[in-house]
Design a protein around this motif. Structure first.
Motif, mmCIF file in Angstrom:
data_model
loop_
_atom_site.group_PDB
_atom_site.id
_atom_site.type_symbol
_atom_site.label_atom_id
_atom_site.label_comp_id
_atom_site.label_asym_id
_atom_site.label_seq_id
_atom_site.Cartn_x
_atom_site.Cartn_y
_atom_site.Cartn_z
ATOM 1 N N ASN A 242 63.754 83.894 -13.215
ATOM 2 C CA ASN A 242 63.962 83.829 -14.756
ATOM 3 C C ASN A 242 64.079 84.886 -15.384
ATOM 4 O O ASN A 242 63.238 85.598 -16.083
ATOM 5 C CB ASN A 242 62.639 83.058 -15.279
ATOM 6 C CG ASN A 242 62.266 81.873 -14.468
ATOM 7 O OD1 ASN A 242 62.710 80.545 -15.034
ATOM 8 N ND2 ASN A 242 61.742 81.762 -13.244
ATOM 9 N N PRO A 243 65.335 85.520 -15.253
ATOM 10 C CA PRO A 243 65.576 86.823 -15.957
ATOM 11 C C PRO A 243 65.428 86.923 -17.305
ATOM 12 O O PRO A 243 65.192 88.015 -17.738
ATOM 13 C CB PRO A 243 66.959 87.169 -15.282
ATOM 14 C CG PRO A 243 67.555 85.879 -15.086
ATOM 15 C CD PRO A 243 66.538 84.806 -14.596
ATOM 16 N N GLU A 244 65.331 85.805 -18.210
ATOM 17 C CA GLU A 244 65.005 85.883 -19.431
ATOM 18 C C GLU A 244 63.779 85.311 -19.572
ATOM 19 O O GLU A 244 63.813 84.001 -20.430
ATOM 20 C CB GLU A 244 66.342 85.184 -20.592
ATOM 21 C CG GLU A 244 67.352 86.108 -20.267
ATOM 22 C CD GLU A 244 68.320 85.430 -20.962
ATOM 23 O OE1 GLU A 244 68.263 85.008 -22.235
ATOM 24 O OE2 GLU A 244 69.866 85.500 -20.588
ATOM 25 N N PHE A 253 53.986 91.378 -18.287
ATOM 26 C CA PHE A 253 54.687 91.810 -17.031
ATOM 27 C C PHE A 253 54.532 93.314 -16.925
ATOM 28 O O PHE A 253 54.321 93.868 -15.998
ATOM 29 C CB PHE A 253 55.874 91.566 -16.830
ATOM 30 C CG PHE A 253 56.391 91.597 -15.268
ATOM 31 C CD1 PHE A 253 55.740 91.291 -14.227
ATOM 32 C CD2 PHE A 253 58.029 92.086 -15.206
ATOM 33 C CE1 PHE A 253 56.378 91.223 -13.068
ATOM 34 C CE2 PHE A 253 58.199 92.370 -14.062
ATOM 35 C CZ PHE A 253 57.470 91.931 -12.815
ATOM 36 N N PRO A 254 54.841 94.139 -18.043
ATOM 37 C CA PRO A 254 54.658 95.427 -18.090
ATOM 38 C C PRO A 254 53.365 96.213 -17.479
ATOM 39 O O PRO A 254 53.097 97.175 -16.993
ATOM 40 C CB PRO A 254 54.870 96.000 -19.863
ATOM 41 C CG PRO A 254 55.726 94.844 -20.072
ATOM 42 C CD PRO A 254 55.221 93.508 -19.449
ATOM 43 N N ASP A 276 66.411 97.134 -21.727
ATOM 44 C CA ASP A 276 65.627 96.289 -22.645
ATOM 45 C C ASP A 276 63.902 96.273 -22.036
ATOM 46 O O ASP A 276 63.210 96.285 -23.039
ATOM 47 C CB ASP A 276 66.074 94.975 -22.636
ATOM 48 C CG ASP A 276 67.413 94.699 -23.693
ATOM 49 O OD1 ASP A 276 67.618 95.525 -24.127
ATOM 50 O OD2 ASP A 276 67.690 93.719 -23.646
ATOM 51 N N MET A 277 63.758 96.062 -20.863
ATOM 52 C CA MET A 277 62.486 95.984 -20.413
ATOM 53 C C MET A 277 61.649 97.136 -20.480
ATOM 54 O O MET A 277 60.410 97.287 -20.838
ATOM 55 C CB MET A 277 62.181 95.465 -18.936
ATOM 56 C CG MET A 277 61.032 95.052 -18.533
ATOM 57 S SD MET A 277 60.305 93.597 -19.626
ATOM 58 C CE MET A 277 58.622 93.482 -18.724
ATOM 59 N N VAL A 303 65.208 91.660 -17.009
ATOM 60 C CA VAL A 303 64.105 92.468 -16.763
ATOM 61 C C VAL A 303 64.196 93.573 -15.669
ATOM 62 O O VAL A 303 63.948 94.663 -15.944
ATOM 63 C CB VAL A 303 62.863 91.546 -16.189
ATOM 64 C CG1 VAL A 303 61.602 92.403 -15.606
ATOM 65 C CG2 VAL A 303 62.366 90.527 -17.017
ATOM 66 N N PHE A 304 64.868 93.186 -14.582
ATOM 67 C CA PHE A 304 65.097 93.918 -13.656
ATOM 68 C C PHE A 304 66.542 94.465 -13.577
ATOM 69 O O PHE A 304 67.450 94.042 -14.287
ATOM 70 C CB PHE A 304 64.974 93.440 -12.345
ATOM 71 C CG PHE A 304 63.465 93.244 -11.955
ATOM 72 C CD1 PHE A 304 62.621 94.291 -12.125
ATOM 73 C CD2 PHE A 304 62.809 91.947 -11.762
ATOM 74 C CE1 PHE A 304 61.071 94.050 -11.629
ATOM 75 C CE2 PHE A 304 61.676 91.736 -11.670
ATOM 76 C CZ PHE A 304 60.701 92.771 -11.554
#
Length: 401
Positions: A242-244, A253-254, A276-277, A303-304
């Motif tokens: 789920n990349p978004e 998650f951070p 962005d992340m 994210v990645f």
């Protein structure tokens, strides 16, 4: 003002030598009134390094509250300084002394300002502490002394290895050792551990390894409230698929990534995450979870980085999963059925795993309960669990939903 005090405390502790023979102590605490403590004692995990009286505030059933720093052990059993707070019940200690509850708190963040022991009105962890206060008051009313560690790197030098099982085990166990130095003749060797969310995982680590880690103490049982960490690697796998992700995952998650990096610098998140992340992650270095949740207006577009090698990260997270923790003492799990942060199916799967292993365990499901309902309801459940433990009646019969 509170942030200034935290900064000064951090500088002070950074200059403190673990092997020094001196100790910082409040002169009003008779048990720590001596200017010198034998060097051999200062090498022991659980040695009190500083003690400061605090207002009892939220804890109406406490006679006294103290901010403490103490010697503990890190991920590799290296000596560290940890912080936390102590609550003493009202009245005279019974024969044999007050039993102890070690409280393992839920996720607050990785920044020093996220340490619950330095909570203040309108602070980033105050809303959570207000919820925590009621169940801790219930333990105090039952005549338990409470010790509440902050975990490694929260409010003290170093980074916080969020959800690292070894580190959380050590800071909880050594906090119990430390409280005995405050009132050595008024505290029992009997103790329970209770934790919520992140602390639920910590309490399960203690249930598995705490008695072996501190054989001089008598661990009686553990209560895990909505414990995080079942198939812990799944959060990274979820983000891959789920990349978004929605904002709640993007805010949380951070903390996972920074915790992994604190445990193993080779897991540096900047090598894995998108620009962005990275902005969100850098904010998480100095802000708490509540601030991340309220300030994040939209999730990152990714994210990645493309083709990032996540295998080392996933391997590390898997090692911290609660299914690796087989309790040696009775356990009670409390889980809200509509918890959107900790999947109730994972908690129940862990229950089935431990029950099948024929270990004494109870599972209490809260219908329509959210993530904090397990914490809120715990004050009404602890009495039956304590009585069951004392009577040896915690069963290991697997139940069906």
């Amino acid at each position: 003002m509170n942030k200034i005090k935290n900064h000064v405390l951090k500088i002070l502790l950074g200059c403190l030598s673990i092997s020094s023979a001196s100790v910082i102590a409040s002169p009003s605490i008779s048990s720590l009134s001596t200017a010198q403590i034998p060097t051999v004692l200062l090498t022991n995990p659980g040695t009190l390094l500083s003690l400061q009286p605090q207002p009892t505030d939220l804890f109406s059933n406490a006679s006294q509250r103290f901010l403490m720093t103490y010697r503990s052990r890190g991920i590799q059993s290296e000596p560290i300084v940890a912080s936390g707070f102590i609550l003493l019940p009202k009245g005279k200690a019974p024969k044999g002394g007050w039993p102890i509850l070690a409280w393992a708190h839920g996720t607050t963040g990785v920044a020093d300002t996220c340490a619950p022991s330095s909570d203040y009105v309108d602070g980033p962890v105050h809303a959570y502490q207000q919820v925590v206060a009621k169940p801790l008051n219930a333990w105090l009313a039952r005549g338990y002394a409470v010790v509440a560690p902050d975990y490694q790197g929260l409010g003290t030098p170093g980074e916080h290895p969020y959800m690292n099982a070894q580190s959380q085990l050590h800071t909880v166990v050594d906090a119990v050792r430390a409280i005995h130095l405050l009132k050595p003749n008024q505290l029992s060797k009997n103790w329970f551990v209770m934790g919520h969310s992140q602390g639920g995982a910590a309490s399960l680590a203690v249930a598995a390894y705490g008695q072996k880690d501190a054989p001089e103490l008598n661990l009686r049982g553990a209560i895990a409230l909505a414990p995080g960490g079942y198939q812990y690697q799944g959060i990274a796998e979820y983000v891959v698929n789920n990349p978004e992700p929605d904002k709640s995952v993007a805010a949380f998650f951070p903390i996972v990534l920074l915790g992994a990096e604190a445990a193993d610098p080779n897991l540096a998140p900047e090598n894995l995450i998108s620009p962005d992340m990275e902005k969100i992650l850098n904010t998480a270095r100095s802000r708490c979870l509540s601030e991340l949740q309220s300030n994040l207006t939209e999730p990152p577009k990714s994210v990645f980085k493309p083709n990032a090698n996540l295998n080392p990260l996933i391997h590390y997270l898997k090692k911290q999963s609660i299914e690796n923790m087989i309790p040696t003492v009775p356990v009670m799990l409390v889980q809200g059925e509509k918890d959107h942060l900790v999947d109730s199916r994972g908690t129940y799967a862990y229950y089935q795993q431990i029950c099948t292993a024929q270990k004494p365990i109870k599972f209490h499901s809260i219908k329509d309960g959210d993530h904090r309902d397990s914490l809120k309801q715990s004050e009404f459940l602890i009495g039956d669990f304590i009585n069951s433990v004392e009577k040896g009646k915690v069963t290991n019969l697997c139940s069906k939903k």
